[in-house]
Design an enzyme around this catalytic site. Sequence first.
Site, short mmCIF file in Angstrom:
data_model
loop_
_atom_site.label_atom_id
_atom_site.label_comp_id
_atom_site.label_asym_id
_atom_site.label_seq_id
_atom_site.Cartn_x
_atom_site.Cartn_y
_atom_site.Cartn_z
N HIS A 175 81.10 20.03 70.88
CA HIS A 175 80.11 19.14 71.49
C HIS A 175 78.71 19.39 70.88
O HIS A 175 78.41 20.51 70.49
CB HIS A 175 80.08 19.42 73.00
CG HIS A 175 79.25 18.47 73.80
ND1 HIS A 175 77.98 18.78 74.22
CD2 HIS A 175 79.51 17.22 74.25
CE1 HIS A 175 77.49 17.76 74.91
NE2 HIS A 175 78.40 16.80 74.95
N SER A 195 95.68 17.11 78.36
CA SER A 195 94.46 16.30 78.33
C SER A 195 94.66 14.88 78.85
O SER A 195 95.67 14.25 78.55
CB SER A 195 93.92 16.23 76.90
OG SER A 195 92.75 15.44 76.89
C1 LIG Z 1 80.49 16.96 78.19
C2 LIG Z 1 80.64 18.14 77.38
C3 LIG Z 1 79.63 19.10 77.31
C4 LIG Z 1 78.29 18.91 77.97
O1 LIG Z 1 78.38 18.94 79.34
P1 LIG Z 1 77.23 18.30 80.25
O2 LIG Z 1 77.72 18.63 81.62
O3 LIG Z 1 77.21 16.85 79.94
O4 LIG Z 1 75.97 18.97 79.91
C5 LIG Z 1 79.86 20.24 76.58
N1 LIG Z 1 81.02 20.43 75.94
C6 LIG Z 1 82.02 19.54 75.99
C7 LIG Z 1 83.31 19.83 75.26
C8 LIG Z 1 81.87 18.35 76.70
O5 LIG Z 1 82.86 17.46 76.72
#
Ligand SMILES: *Cc1c(COP(=O)(O)O)cnc(C)c1O
Length: 382
Positions: free
Chosen positions: A121, A321
């Site tokens: 991410h 998933s």
């Molecule tokens: C959505 C997501 C995040 C970020 O999370 P938030 O709650 O939106 O800050 C981090 N890592 C992964 C793999 C995600 O899917």
Amino acid sequence: MTQKVIQPYQNLLINEYSNLLEKKNLISGYPENQKFSYKELNKFFKLSINNVGDSFQDSNYPLNTLKYEAEVVKYFSELYNKKNDYWGYITSGGTEGNLFAIHLARTKFQNGIVLFSSHSHYSIMKAVAVTRSQFSIISAQENGEIDYLDFEKNITKFKKIPIIVVLNIGTTITGAIDKLEIIKNILQKHKIKKYYIHCDAALHGFILPFCENHLNIALDKIDSLSISGHKFIGSPIPCGIFLTHLELKKRIEKSIDYLRASDTTLLGSREGISSLILWVAIQQKSKDDFRKLVKNCLKLAEYAVRKMLKIGIHAWVNKFSPIVVFPRPNDSLIKKWSIAPYKNIAHIITLPHMTKKNIDKIITDMQIDMKKRIVSKKIIVR
Ligand SMILES: *Cc1c(COP(=O)(O)O)cnc(C)c1O
């Protein structure tokens, strides 16, 4: 009789609410479960709640929900098989948890290098930038899972530098899970002693523990874990859960006389409603209920894949998933159903608010779109 006058701004809000409500049921590609009810918490918005300070110590500011925050952390820690010497807190979301993890890791290993996959991410890259960390991006396999060979290559390249690994416990785009056991074996094989493993489990962190034969990601096998509260569980306020070991927290702990508590979290003042939200969520359902809920979501994902394959759309899911991946459809479809696109692929996520009916509607729209494309191709050929 006195009549209540509705102010113009109040009218705007009434309209905005129905506008948003209408969009709610069309959200299919983003990992935000829309199905939740926390009505009993409405009145807490009349209070200025602030969970400033450590999640496990009472502070001098009495309007807090720290007790509930600690209970939520305990619940999640137990989900990850740790009953003692755990620590954690309720974050503003998965991003804060990831940033805090890199901060903890760099406190332990000042010159550590952060390794993460190209499917990680964007919050990981941000955490690396904020902490001014050295990093190396590992390539990913076709399904989004980390490329273990490339990981091993990097391990040999950075000999003697402490390794900070961020594993995807479900990538954002394809829901691929990087395998902890394989990563640990590689670290062992190369006799790496100084390493820190953080698991980014934003969406799948609340799915995996409720799956049969899940990969055993115990907190004792890793250093920290970050989960989003507003993703699988569902929340009107973005929030998250960060978990680590008590010993790691102590490295950053600072006692603040002004609060009569210690400062251990990334932020100072911390919103306290989401601690109540997550606490209510885990009261409303038993672990068996969550198991059933997860099972149904994964079944619905399989249903979507089967139906898409039947009409010739090459759809697939990763194990554990609810993210259904398929070739990128046209932009009007993406917009209508809030489908999440990424380069030449796209996905929908079968979260608890998704229904067979909506999936059928999406697939019907896809079919119409495919027919249109075939027709326009024929025209060009002529
Ligand atoms: C959505 C997501 C995040 C970020 O999370 P938030 O709650 O939106 O800050 C981090 N890592 C992964 C793999 C995600 O899917």
